[in-house]
Design a protein around this motif. Structure first.
Motif, PDB file in Angstrom:
ATOM      1  N   ILE A   6     -24.497  24.004  22.433  1.00 37.20           N
ATOM      2  CA  ILE A   6     -23.206  24.662  22.247  1.00 37.20           C
ATOM      3  C   ILE A   6     -22.347  23.775  21.339  1.00 37.20           C
ATOM      4  CG2 ILE A   6     -21.167  25.584  23.431  1.00 37.20           C
ATOM      5  CD1 ILE A   6     -23.851  26.975  24.160  1.00 37.20           C
ATOM      6  N   GLU A  54     -23.147  12.562  18.967  1.00 36.10           N
ATOM      7  CA  GLU A  54     -22.275  13.445  19.760  1.00 36.10           C
ATOM      8  C   GLU A  54     -22.752  13.322  21.205  1.00 36.10           C
ATOM      9  OE1 GLU A  54     -22.286  17.499  18.343  1.00 36.10           O
ATOM     10  OE2 GLU A  54     -21.394  16.958  16.416  1.00 36.10           O
ATOM     11  N   GLU A  56     -23.020  14.218  25.041  1.00 37.92           N
ATOM     12  CA  GLU A  56     -22.847  15.507  25.721  1.00 37.92           C
ATOM     13  C   GLU A  56     -23.496  15.503  27.110  1.00 37.92           C
ATOM     14  OE1 GLU A  56     -23.828  18.814  23.196  1.00 37.92           O
ATOM     15  OE2 GLU A  56     -23.102  17.764  21.402  1.00 37.92           O
ATOM     16  N   ASP A  85     -26.489  14.585  20.732  1.00 31.78           N
ATOM     17  CA  ASP A  85     -26.802  15.589  19.717  1.00 31.78           C
ATOM     18  C   ASP A  85     -26.593  14.897  18.364  1.00 31.78           C
ATOM     19  OD1 ASP A  85     -26.792  17.738  17.968  1.00 31.78           O
ATOM     20  OD2 ASP A  85     -24.887  18.553  18.699  1.00 31.78           O
ATOM     21  N   LYS A 106     -29.170  19.412  12.209  1.00 33.49           N
ATOM     22  CA  LYS A 106     -28.979  19.215  13.648  1.00 33.49           C
ATOM     23  C   LYS A 106     -30.253  19.316  14.480  1.00 33.49           C
ATOM     24  CE  LYS A 106     -24.224  20.096  15.023  1.00 33.49           C
ATOM     25  NZ  LYS A 106     -24.067  19.072  16.059  1.00 33.49           N
TER      26      LYS A 106
HETATM   27 ZN    ZN Z   1     -23.091  18.801  19.763  1.00 33.50          ZN
END
Ligand code: ZN
Length: 201
Positions: A6, A54, A56, A85, A106
């Protein structure tokens, strides 16, 4: 097994990248080959000059299901982990400018670092987590600040993709993302317990 992610699920993170706050969850996926486990290092990919972390919360799906109803959503995951991420921000920027899919930015190999799993709390509304870069705290997250809750994400995603046992959901990152360099050391904590240890090589 699939890895569902997400994007822009924390207002302060959407703001730091100058993105609008989404009205529905922004969903993307990573293939199983993106998984990086057992505290293995990430080798800095040659196609980027701006690799970002990132931090998470990652949920692990424990039940197969489609069109999950809100009142049962919590029963579809039982474990959680700290995840990173990894994002090639410069590549992502180019993809976004052209309106192209952003998988190459990504979903590349080892872009989904996942720690060991711990039990997910019954109430997911205030899970505290933090990311440290070279010993300094750079992200301080609380699921209370999510735009879309863990349960809503399960409900929403299952409208489009059948959830299967073992699937992972990256639930989005709070503010404080930033670049890493070769030699950097990332650590991830949930409720103060260190779960993630990842070095950039
Ligand atoms: Zn992310």
């Amino acid at each position: 097994m699939k890895i569902i992610c997400i994007g822009r699920n924390y207002i302060d993170h959407a703001a730091e990248l100058q993105n609008p706050v989404p009205k529905q969850p922004l969903v993307f996926m990573k293939p199983p080959s993106a998984l990086l486990i057992n505290h293995k290092p990430l080798f800095y990919p040659e196609f980027t000059k701006d690799l970002h972390y990132e931090g998470e919360i990652v949920l692990k799906i424990c039940k197969n299901g489609r069109h999950v109803q809100p009142e049962f959503a919590r029963t579809y995951f039982n474990k959680m982990a700290f995840g990173i991420d990894f994002t090639a921000r410069d590549v992502q920027k180019r993809c976004k400018e052209k309106g192209h899919p952003w998988e190459i930015a990504k979903a590349f190999d080892n872009s989904a670092a996942v720690s060991e799993f711990v039990d997910a709390p019954e109430d997911t509304s205030s899970i505290l987590f933090e990311t440290k870069l070279n010993g300094k705290r750079v992200q301080n997250g609380n699921t209370a600040d999510m735009i879309f809750s863990c349960e809503y994400i399960v409900e929403y995603v299952s409208k489009y993709f059948k959830l299967q046992i073992g699937d992972l959901i990256f639930t989005g990152t709070p503010a404080g993302v930033g670049p890493v360099q070769i030699g950097d050391h990332l650590e991830g904590f949930i409720h103060g317990k260190k779960l993630m240890d990842c070095r950039i090589k």
